[in-house]
Design a protein around this motif. Structure first.
Motif, mmCIF file in Angstrom:
data_model
loop_
_atom_site.group_PDB
_atom_site.id
_atom_site.type_symbol
_atom_site.label_atom_id
_atom_site.label_comp_id
_atom_site.label_asym_id
_atom_site.label_seq_id
_atom_site.Cartn_x
_atom_site.Cartn_y
_atom_site.Cartn_z
ATOM 1 N N UNK A 168 51.365 -3.967 -27.321
ATOM 2 C CA UNK A 168 51.723 -3.210 -26.123
ATOM 3 C C UNK A 168 50.632 -3.441 -25.087
ATOM 4 N N UNK A 169 50.791 -4.528 -24.352
ATOM 5 C CA UNK A 169 49.770 -4.935 -23.388
ATOM 6 C C UNK A 169 50.439 -5.342 -22.082
ATOM 7 N N UNK A 170 49.695 -5.188 -20.993
ATOM 8 C CA UNK A 170 50.216 -5.612 -19.688
ATOM 9 C C UNK A 170 50.522 -7.105 -19.744
ATOM 10 N N UNK A 171 51.727 -7.472 -19.310
ATOM 11 C CA UNK A 171 52.084 -8.887 -19.230
ATOM 12 C C UNK A 171 52.548 -9.488 -20.534
ATOM 13 N N UNK A 172 52.727 -8.679 -21.584
ATOM 14 C CA UNK A 172 53.182 -9.204 -22.871
ATOM 15 C C UNK A 172 54.481 -8.504 -23.263
ATOM 16 N N UNK A 173 55.444 -9.289 -23.737
ATOM 17 C CA UNK A 173 56.726 -8.691 -24.077
ATOM 18 C C UNK A 173 56.655 -8.010 -25.446
ATOM 19 N N UNK A 174 57.378 -6.917 -25.566
ATOM 20 C CA UNK A 174 57.466 -6.197 -26.842
ATOM 21 C C UNK A 174 58.390 -6.974 -27.771
ATOM 22 N N UNK A 220 60.273 1.526 -22.573
ATOM 23 C CA UNK A 220 59.003 1.146 -21.956
ATOM 24 C C UNK A 220 59.315 0.742 -20.524
ATOM 25 N N UNK A 221 58.504 1.216 -19.582
ATOM 26 C CA UNK A 221 58.790 0.839 -18.188
ATOM 27 C C UNK A 221 58.427 -0.618 -17.926
ATOM 28 N N UNK A 222 57.456 -1.159 -18.663
ATOM 29 C CA UNK A 222 57.210 -2.597 -18.514
ATOM 30 C C UNK A 222 58.383 -3.336 -19.159
ATOM 31 N N UNK A 223 59.099 -4.106 -18.357
ATOM 32 C CA UNK A 223 60.234 -4.863 -18.869
ATOM 33 C C UNK A 223 61.537 -4.079 -18.905
ATOM 34 N N UNK A 224 61.534 -2.790 -18.502
ATOM 35 C CA UNK A 224 62.773 -1.992 -18.603
ATOM 36 C C UNK A 224 63.320 -2.075 -20.012
ATOM 37 N N UNK A 225 62.395 -1.905 -20.976
ATOM 38 C CA UNK A 225 62.643 -2.286 -22.365
ATOM 39 C C UNK A 225 63.087 -1.077 -23.203
ATOM 40 N N UNK A 237 55.224 9.274 -21.100
ATOM 41 C CA UNK A 237 53.986 9.060 -21.858
ATOM 42 C C UNK A 237 53.262 7.857 -21.265
ATOM 43 N N UNK A 238 51.926 7.940 -21.236
ATOM 44 C CA UNK A 238 51.114 6.776 -20.847
ATOM 45 C C UNK A 238 50.216 6.446 -22.031
ATOM 46 N N UNK A 239 50.125 5.158 -22.397
ATOM 47 C CA UNK A 239 49.268 4.831 -23.549
ATOM 48 C C UNK A 239 47.865 4.453 -23.073
ATOM 49 N N UNK A 240 46.996 4.075 -24.048
ATOM 50 C CA UNK A 240 45.596 3.813 -23.706
ATOM 51 C C UNK A 240 45.445 2.545 -22.857
ATOM 52 N N UNK A 241 46.493 1.687 -22.824
ATOM 53 C CA UNK A 241 46.434 0.497 -21.962
ATOM 54 C C UNK A 241 47.054 0.755 -20.590
ATOM 55 N N UNK A 242 47.456 2.004 -20.358
ATOM 56 C CA UNK A 242 48.016 2.348 -19.048
ATOM 57 C C UNK A 242 49.504 2.042 -18.928
ATOM 58 N N UNK A 244 53.535 2.723 -19.427
ATOM 59 C CA UNK A 244 54.352 3.946 -19.354
ATOM 60 C C UNK A 244 55.595 3.849 -20.236
ATOM 61 N N UNK A 245 55.923 4.980 -20.848
ATOM 62 C CA UNK A 245 57.091 5.052 -21.745
ATOM 63 C C UNK A 245 57.866 6.329 -21.430
ATOM 64 N N UNK A 246 59.155 6.316 -21.787
ATOM 65 C CA UNK A 246 59.964 7.539 -21.682
ATOM 66 C C UNK A 246 60.580 7.791 -23.050
ATOM 67 N N UNK A 247 60.346 8.975 -23.591
ATOM 68 C CA UNK A 247 61.026 9.372 -24.832
ATOM 69 C C UNK A 247 62.146 10.325 -24.467
ATOM 70 N N UNK A 248 63.297 10.107 -25.067
ATOM 71 C CA UNK A 248 64.477 10.921 -24.747
ATOM 72 C C UNK A 248 65.048 11.471 -26.034
ATOM 73 N N UNK A 249 65.346 12.733 -26.003
ATOM 74 C CA UNK A 249 66.016 13.341 -27.149
ATOM 75 C C UNK A 249 67.121 14.214 -26.588
ATOM 76 N N UNK A 250 68.363 13.842 -26.774
ATOM 77 C CA UNK A 250 69.452 14.695 -26.293
ATOM 78 C C UNK A 250 70.343 15.062 -27.470
ATOM 79 N N UNK A 251 71.433 15.701 -27.175
ATOM 80 C CA UNK A 251 72.298 16.232 -28.240
ATOM 81 C C UNK A 251 72.914 15.115 -29.074
ATOM 82 N N UNK A 252 73.008 13.908 -28.509
ATOM 83 C CA UNK A 252 73.700 12.811 -29.200
ATOM 84 C C UNK A 252 72.775 11.794 -29.848
#
Ligand code: BG6
Length: 306
Positions: free
Chosen positions: A70-76, A43-48, A22-27, A29-37
C-alpha cells in the motif's frame, strides 16, 4: 464498525449506514462501508474496490493479496484494479506502465451516501495529476460510480473533453476469491474467440466451459455475454453481468509466475484467486467522439451453487 475480517453475516433489524474514512501511515486514503446488505472497503488511490462481501455470503467475494503493498504510485494486488486508458502494455510506448495509470492515480470523492434500498453509492473522480497528464494529454473526465449492496455494481464513465476523438482500452480487473482454481469452472464464453497471451496472441475458439490446470491468460473478444464462475468448494456461483464491454479476460498466474510476483504470497494463495475482467481491449478498443461519454458497467451477484 466491525473489522472487515470478523464480519457479522446476519442482517441486523435496525441498521445505521456506516461509512468510515481512514488514512494509513503512508498517507493513503480508504473508505470502509458497512450497510444492511454488505461490507466493503475502497482505496482512493486507483478508485480501487479492495473488499466486498454481501451479508448472505460466508466468504469475501474478492481476493486480496496478503503481500499487497500500500504505497503511493503502486497498484494493490487483488480486489478490483481499474485498467485505463489502455489494457495490457501501452500500444506504442513500452516504458509506460502496464494496464494504464488509473490504478495508481488518486481519486476524489464526489458523493457518498445511502440509497432508499439500503445500498451505499460512492461516486469518485480521477484527479488530474502530473503523472497522468504526462501519459495522456487530452482533456477528459473519468468518473467511477460504485453501488454497494447485495450486488456490487460499478460504472466507469469516460468523457472526451477534447476536440478530436480518442481511442482507449479499459477493464475492471477483478480478482475473485475461490476455493481452488483447479475445481472451479467458468461458463458463458463457450465458442467465443480468444487471443492466448501465453501463445503470442494465438487465436482460437473456446471449447466448452473453462477449467484450469496451468497458467491461463486469454483475452476473449467481441463478447457481451454474462459469465458465471461456479465454485463447488465455496458452494456458490458468482454472476458477472456487463454493459459497454465487448471483451472478457480470464487470467490465473499459477504457481511459478505467482511466486515470481513480489506482491503475491509464496504459499498456495494463488489457488484461491481467479481474474475475470470486464474489458474493452484489442479489436474492441473504444472510440469516443468529442463531448461524448462511454460507460463500462458491471454488476456482480452471488447465489448458491446450482
Ligand atoms: C492480466 C493480463 O489482465 O493481468 C496478464 O492478461 C497480466 O498478462 C495480469 O499478467 C496482471 O498484470 P499486472 O500488471 O497487474 O501484474
Amino acid at each position: 464498525m466491525t473489522q472487515i475480517n470478523a464480519l457479522k453475516q446476519s442482517e441486523p433489524e435496525h441498521y445505521e449506514d456506516d461509512v468510515r474514512f481512514i488514512k494509513d501511515e503512508n498517507g493513503l486514503d480508504y473508505i470502509e462501508i458497512e450497510n444492511r446488505h454488505a461490507t466493503a472497503k475502497l482505496a482512493l488511490q486507483g478508485g480501487h474496490v479492495m473488499h466486498w462481501q454481501p451479508r448472505h455470503t460466508a466468504e469475501p467475494v474478492l481476493w486480496l493479496s496478503k503481500e499487497s503493498r500500500y504505497e503511493t504510485g503502486r497498484s494493490i494486488r487483488g480486489g478490483i484494479p481499474l485498467c485505463w486508458p489502455w489494457f495490457g502494455a501501452h500500444p506504442t510506448d513500452s516504458s509506460l506502465c502496464m494496464h494504464g495509470f488509473a490504478r495508481v492515480t488518486p481519486f476524489s470523492v464526489i458523493d457518498i451516501g445511502q440509497m432508499n434500498n439500503g445500498n451505499t453509492r460512492v461516486i469518485l473522480q480521477m484527479k488530474h495529476t502530473e503523472n497522468a497528464q504526462r501519459q495522456l494529454s487530452y482533456p477528459y473526465t473519468l468518473v467511477l460510480t460504485i453501488e454497494i449492496g447485495a450486488t456490487l455494481s460499478m460504472k466507469l464513465a469516460t468523457t472526451n473533453r477534447a476536440t478530436q476523438p480518442f481511442f482507449m482500452g479499459e477493464a475492471f480487473h477483478t480478482y475473485f476469491n475461490i476455493g481452488d482454481v483447479e475445481k472451479v469452472n467458468i461458463t458463458g464464453l463457450e465458442d467465443t474467440e480468444y487471443a492466448d497471451k501465453l501463445l503470442d496472441f494465438w487465436r482460437d475458439k473456446q471449447d466448452g466451459s473453462i477449467r484450469f490446470n496451468q497458467e491461463f491468460d486469454r483475452v476473449y473478444v467481441s463478447t457481451r455475454n454474462e459469465v458465471t464462475l461456479h465454485d463447488p468448494i465455496l458452494n456458490r456461483e458468482i454472476h458477472i453481468n456487463k454493459k459497454g464491454s465487448n471483451t472478457t479476460v480470464v487470467w490465473t498466474p499459477w504457481e511459478k509466475k505467482a511466486h515470481q510476483m513480489p506482491d503475491m504470497p509464496k504459499d498456495e494463495a494463488w489457488r484461491n484467486m481467479i481474474c475475470i475482467e470486464t474489458a474493452n481491449a484489442m479489436e474492441n478498443l473504444v472510440m469516443i467522439n468529442p463531448g461524448y461519454t462511454h460507460i463500462l458497467a458491471v454488476e456482480y451477484s452471488v447465489t448458491d451453487l446450482q
